[in-house]
Design an enzyme around this catalytic site. Structure first.
Site, short mmCIF file in Angstrom:
data_model
loop_
_atom_site.label_atom_id
_atom_site.label_comp_id
_atom_site.label_asym_id
_atom_site.label_seq_id
_atom_site.Cartn_x
_atom_site.Cartn_y
_atom_site.Cartn_z
CB ALA A 52 12.59 -27.32 -20.32
CG MET A 53 18.13 -28.18 -16.87
SD MET A 53 19.67 -27.32 -16.27
CE MET A 53 19.04 -25.30 -16.57
CB ALA A 58 13.90 -32.47 -9.22
CD GLU A 170 21.99 -21.76 -16.53
OE1 GLU A 170 22.34 -22.97 -17.61
OE2 GLU A 170 21.23 -21.16 -16.17
CD GLU A 295 21.49 -21.43 -0.45
OE1 GLU A 295 21.36 -21.28 -1.69
OE2 GLU A 295 21.73 -20.18 0.13
C1 FAD Z 1 13.35 -16.65 -13.71
C2 FAD Z 1 13.99 -17.60 -12.94
C3 FAD Z 1 14.02 -18.26 -14.26
C4 FAD Z 1 14.65 -19.55 -14.25
N1 FAD Z 1 14.40 -19.90 -15.68
C5 FAD Z 1 15.18 -21.65 -15.81
C6 FAD Z 1 15.55 -22.32 -17.00
O1 FAD Z 1 15.78 -21.41 -17.66
N2 FAD Z 1 15.78 -23.52 -17.15
C7 FAD Z 1 15.50 -24.04 -15.65
O2 FAD Z 1 15.74 -25.75 -16.33
N3 FAD Z 1 15.34 -23.47 -14.57
C8 FAD Z 1 15.41 -22.38 -14.52
N4 FAD Z 1 14.84 -21.81 -13.26
C9 FAD Z 1 14.88 -22.44 -11.87
C10 FAD Z 1 15.79 -22.48 -11.29
O3 FAD Z 1 17.01 -23.15 -11.05
C11 FAD Z 1 15.33 -23.42 -9.85
O4 FAD Z 1 14.31 -23.25 -9.37
C12 FAD Z 1 16.35 -23.19 -8.89
O5 FAD Z 1 17.73 -24.04 -9.47
C13 FAD Z 1 16.39 -23.90 -7.50
O6 FAD Z 1 15.56 -25.26 -7.98
P1 FAD Z 1 14.85 -25.46 -6.88
O7 FAD Z 1 13.45 -24.32 -6.30
O8 FAD Z 1 13.67 -26.67 -6.71
O9 FAD Z 1 14.36 -24.99 -5.03
P2 FAD Z 1 15.20 -26.33 -3.93
O10 FAD Z 1 16.44 -27.06 -4.65
O11 FAD Z 1 14.00 -27.10 -3.73
O12 FAD Z 1 16.15 -25.70 -3.18
C14 FAD Z 1 14.92 -24.92 -1.61
C15 FAD Z 1 15.93 -24.24 -1.00
O13 FAD Z 1 17.37 -25.34 -0.61
C16 FAD Z 1 18.68 -24.73 -0.38
N5 FAD Z 1 19.22 -26.49 -1.15
C17 FAD Z 1 18.78 -27.42 -1.57
N6 FAD Z 1 19.62 -28.35 -1.76
C18 FAD Z 1 20.84 -28.08 -0.33
C19 FAD Z 1 21.89 -28.50 -0.60
N7 FAD Z 1 22.20 -29.76 -0.67
N8 FAD Z 1 22.80 -27.71 0.27
C20 FAD Z 1 22.56 -26.78 1.03
N9 FAD Z 1 20.91 -26.21 0.65
C21 FAD Z 1 20.65 -26.41 -0.51
C22 FAD Z 1 18.71 -24.04 -1.97
O14 FAD Z 1 20.21 -23.11 -2.34
C23 FAD Z 1 17.36 -23.13 -1.82
O15 FAD Z 1 17.32 -22.46 -0.91
C24 FAD Z 1 14.28 -20.17 -13.06
C25 FAD Z 1 14.38 -19.67 -11.96
C26 FAD Z 1 13.28 -18.32 -11.79
C27 FAD Z 1 13.19 -18.08 -10.33
#
Ligand code: FAD
Length: 307
Positions: A52-53, A58, A170, A295
């Site tokens: 869980a990250m 965030a 991963e 990204e």
């Molecule tokens: C089915 C599923 C399973 C998952 N499993 C896990 C899990 O087991 N553990 C866990 O911790 N998380 C998990 N996640 C979460 C997932 O890893 C995150 O949602 C993902 O990393 C994106 O974070 P966010 O949704 O907060 O998007 P945000 O960080 O809000 O990003 C929104 C958009 O902005 C873009 N963006 C952000 N920063 C930048 C930058 N610097 N430059 C360019 N573009 C940028 C992103 O690429 C994205 O398109 C899961 C998600 C799903 C849908």
């Protein structure tokens, strides 16, 4: 690869997340007594795991997580929430990224193993997703959870580094699953276009379709070679963060492109749930988002270029 071929991509993810994503944290970071405590149950499947990250506020900006874990004697007191956690409903052990020093970004992060049954730990909904329906993705809530210091995994304040060390595996795992998914979609399609007829001949004989298949076959072969090369590098312990990021973004993009083009060749049958290509279309969309968005993968590669 076999789970994808066996049409078990979502339920298979519960297993690969446990085996290939979370277990390495225990193998690499756990003390001997932690290993004795948890590894037998993890091996038998009695203790399923999650990592869980991500928090509601965030995801990509991992150093921006908030969940405080404040030391109080021989416990950390954890408050906050996580979301989108794979295995979030079923896991007994949750490796949780917390802020043991809420005033710091990267150096404030530590990893705590939060266990089912700890007072103040609860799970929210099994989130309703557009795909991967056979797999649980959940919210987790922490309300003054007292986590013993013996549940600290790795070193306090080194959580971000521990995550960075384990995320390449991963991401490579995601690339392996994605290329397998695209390969199997291609095979279903090749079979279909040889049988389906229009204008009194198999649709695969039309140049537009034949060339599209030739392009996809070429890209899949190239992608597979790159993934296999990174697996070999990983086996030699030489997989770099940027090469794992290249595999993750390029292959998951390829998966999306191939499955979209394949669905088109099924015509309206491809839009019907009874055809596996329809489910593949829904299941594959998330590959470009989780495990670090594509990204963010390009940010990692860009940084390795000194940019
Ligand atoms: C089915 C599923 C399973 C998952 N499993 C896990 C899990 O087991 N553990 C866990 O911790 N998380 C998990 N996640 C979460 C997932 O890893 C995150 O949602 C993902 O990393 C994106 O974070 P966010 O949704 O907060 O998007 P945000 O960080 O809000 O990003 C929104 C958009 O902005 C873009 N963006 C952000 N920063 C930048 C930058 N610097 N430059 C360019 N573009 C940028 C992103 O690429 C994205 O398109 C899961 C998600 C799903 C849908």
């Amino acid at each position: 690869e076999e789970l994808v071929r066996g049409d078990a991509i979502a339920s298979g993810m519960c297993i690969t997340l446990h085996n290939d994503v979370v277990l390495p944290y225990f193998l690499n970071l756990a003390t001997e007594s932690q290993k004795r405590r948890w590894l037998p149950g993890m091996a038998s499947g009695e203790l399923m795991s999650a990592i869980a990250m991500t928090e509601p506020g965030a995801g990509s900006d991992l150093a921006g997580i908030k969940t405080p874990a404040i030391r109080d004697g021989d416990h950390y007191v954890v408050n906050g929430s996580k979301t989108f956690i794979t295995n979030g409903i079923n896991a007994e052990l949750i490796v949780t990224a917390v802020k043991t020093n809420p005033h710091e970004r990267h150096s404030g992060i530590s990893l705590l193993v939060i266990e089912e049954g700890m007072e103040g730990f609860s799970r929210g909904r099994n989130l309703s997703k557009i795909g991967l329906h056979a797999q649980d993705t959940a919210e987790l809530f922490f309300d003054d959870v007292q986590v013993p210091v013996e549940n600290l995994l790795g070193e306090e304040g080194q959580g971000f580094i521990h995550l960075m060390e384990n995320l390449p595996q991963e991401r490579l795992g995601l690339a392996v699953g994605s290329i397998a998914h695209a390969q199997v979609a291609f095979e279903w399609t090749l079979e279909y276009i040889k049988e389906r007829e229009a204008f009194e001949r198999p649709i695969g004989s039309f140049q537009a379709i034949k060339h599209a298949m030739a392009e996809m076959r070429t890209e899949l072969d190239i992608g597979q070679v790159y993934v296999d090369a990174q697996i070999m590098a990983h086996c030699r312990r030489e997989l770099s963060a940027e090469d794992a990021a290249k595999a993750k973004w390029w292959v998951t993009d390829l998966e999306g492109r191939v499955i979209d083009r394949c669905l088109q060749m099924f015509g309206s049958w491809g839009y019907m749930e009874e055809y596996p290509i329809a489910r593949a279309y829904r299941d594959s969309r998330v590959s470009r988002i989780y495990g670090g968005t594509n990204e963010i993968m390009k940010e990692i590669i860009g940084r390795s270029l000194g940019l």
